[in-house]
Design a protein around this motif. Sequence first.
Motif, mmCIF file in Angstrom:
data_model
loop_
_atom_site.group_PDB
_atom_site.id
_atom_site.type_symbol
_atom_site.label_atom_id
_atom_site.label_comp_id
_atom_site.label_asym_id
_atom_site.label_seq_id
_atom_site.Cartn_x
_atom_site.Cartn_y
_atom_site.Cartn_z
ATOM 1 N N GLU A 1 -4.254 4.456 -8.002
ATOM 2 C CA GLU A 1 -5.466 5.096 -7.476
ATOM 3 C C GLU A 1 -5.514 6.547 -7.932
ATOM 4 O O GLU A 1 -4.626 7.347 -7.611
ATOM 5 C CB GLU A 1 -5.535 5.031 -5.939
ATOM 6 C CG GLU A 1 -6.863 5.632 -5.489
ATOM 7 C CD GLU A 1 -7.042 5.798 -3.996
ATOM 8 O OE1 GLU A 1 -6.328 5.157 -3.204
ATOM 9 O OE2 GLU A 1 -7.917 6.609 -3.630
ATOM 10 N N HIS B 1 0.826 -1.208 0.000
ATOM 11 C CA HIS B 1 0.000 0.000 0.000
ATOM 12 C C HIS B 1 0.864 1.264 0.000
ATOM 13 O O HIS B 1 1.769 1.389 0.825
ATOM 14 C CB HIS B 1 -0.887 -0.026 1.258
ATOM 15 C CG HIS B 1 -1.896 1.070 1.325
ATOM 16 N ND1 HIS B 1 -2.148 1.759 2.482
ATOM 17 C CD2 HIS B 1 -2.740 1.581 0.386
ATOM 18 C CE1 HIS B 1 -3.103 2.645 2.250
ATOM 19 N NE2 HIS B 1 -3.486 2.556 0.991
ATOM 20 N N GLU C 1 0.156 -0.482 -4.803
ATOM 21 C CA GLU C 1 -0.897 0.530 -4.923
ATOM 22 C C GLU C 1 -0.268 1.864 -4.584
ATOM 23 O O GLU C 1 0.591 1.948 -3.695
ATOM 24 C CB GLU C 1 -2.033 0.221 -3.931
ATOM 25 C CG GLU C 1 -3.250 1.136 -4.023
ATOM 26 C CD GLU C 1 -3.214 2.389 -3.144
ATOM 27 O OE1 GLU C 1 -4.195 3.138 -3.182
ATOM 28 O OE2 GLU C 1 -2.218 2.621 -2.410
ATOM 29 N N LYS D 1 -6.627 10.016 -7.440
ATOM 30 C CA LYS D 1 -6.996 10.711 -6.199
ATOM 31 C C LYS D 1 -7.184 12.194 -6.529
ATOM 32 O O LYS D 1 -6.306 13.019 -6.246
ATOM 33 C CB LYS D 1 -5.857 10.507 -5.209
ATOM 34 C CG LYS D 1 -6.135 10.816 -3.774
ATOM 35 C CD LYS D 1 -7.019 9.813 -3.154
ATOM 36 C CE LYS D 1 -6.455 9.109 -1.963
ATOM 37 N NZ LYS D 1 -7.393 8.152 -1.379
ATOM 38 N N ASP E 1 -1.148 6.525 -4.956
ATOM 39 C CA ASP E 1 -2.154 7.561 -5.198
ATOM 40 C C ASP E 1 -1.602 8.615 -6.154
ATOM 41 O O ASP E 1 -0.468 9.064 -5.995
ATOM 42 C CB ASP E 1 -2.511 8.249 -3.871
ATOM 43 C CG ASP E 1 -2.908 7.244 -2.817
ATOM 44 O OD1 ASP E 1 -3.954 6.603 -2.976
ATOM 45 O OD2 ASP E 1 -2.148 7.082 -1.828
HETATM 46 MG MG MG Z 1 -4.729 4.823 -2.069
#
Ligand code: MG
Length: 257
Positions: A112, A10, A37, A114, A39
């Motif tokens: 992701e 993460h 993962e 964002k 952002d």
């Molecule tokens: Mg995230």
Amino acid sequence: MWPYPRILAHRGAGVLAPENTLAAMRCGHAHGFRGVEFDVMLSQDGIPILMHDPAFGRTVPGVGNVAEHSAAQLMKMDAGTWFGAAFAGEPVPGLDQVIDFCRDAGVWMNVEIKPVPGFEVETGAAVATLIRDRFDSADGGATTSGDGGLLPLLSSFSVAALAAARAAAPELPRGLLIEKLPDDWQDQAGLTGVRSLHLNQQFLTEAIAQQVRQAGYGLFCYTVNGPARAAELLRWGVDAFCTDRLDLIGPDFESAR
Ligand code: MG
Ligand code: G3P
């Protein structure tokens, strides 16, 4: 249904390195993670960079907003000192740089999207366009790029961002992030053409997991930091999850059970 790695680091490396930096990507890879993962947000000049918060103060010192600074300015900022002196000066990376690292290292990406509030469409479109350009995705299959590598999976809490990503690069796989599954989740999934649901593990039950899987969607959970819970979720048929605790839940956690 889920051709990707099942255990993801993460924000790059969870609690082991400053989030959303190249140092984190290197750390996750060094721990054997084959999926990550992170952002992505837009700079003022529309360049995708890695960042979680729309305002400075937590991972980047000072006051101000990401969307009021150019990529050149942001990429000179210190995103490492907050985490520890050993990471002082670790810069905010551009998405382009992180793609370079991940492709060289063979690490698959869950990107992701964002968006800063108000920039959902611009962010979804810019991220999808950059990834499309970098991966020759229009020439590949449903999950692979022109050169046969696995395409990144775009995910977002923002339906508008996902719809814009779909319009810009319909061939890229998408996933809808939702804290708790709402009654109309199939409508939202249909609107964004997603292949997977990304749910907060705290609210997941076995019945919800079954419902999502029976509807034909991939099921991803965030953020799973306890080995017992991780094992339970995999038993329920969760396809994949991300973890902050790379020290407790390794990349081969699934096969080691
Ligand atoms: Mg995230
Ligand atoms: O993509 C899963 C997870 O990262 C979503 O929440 O706030 O950690 O970006 P957040």
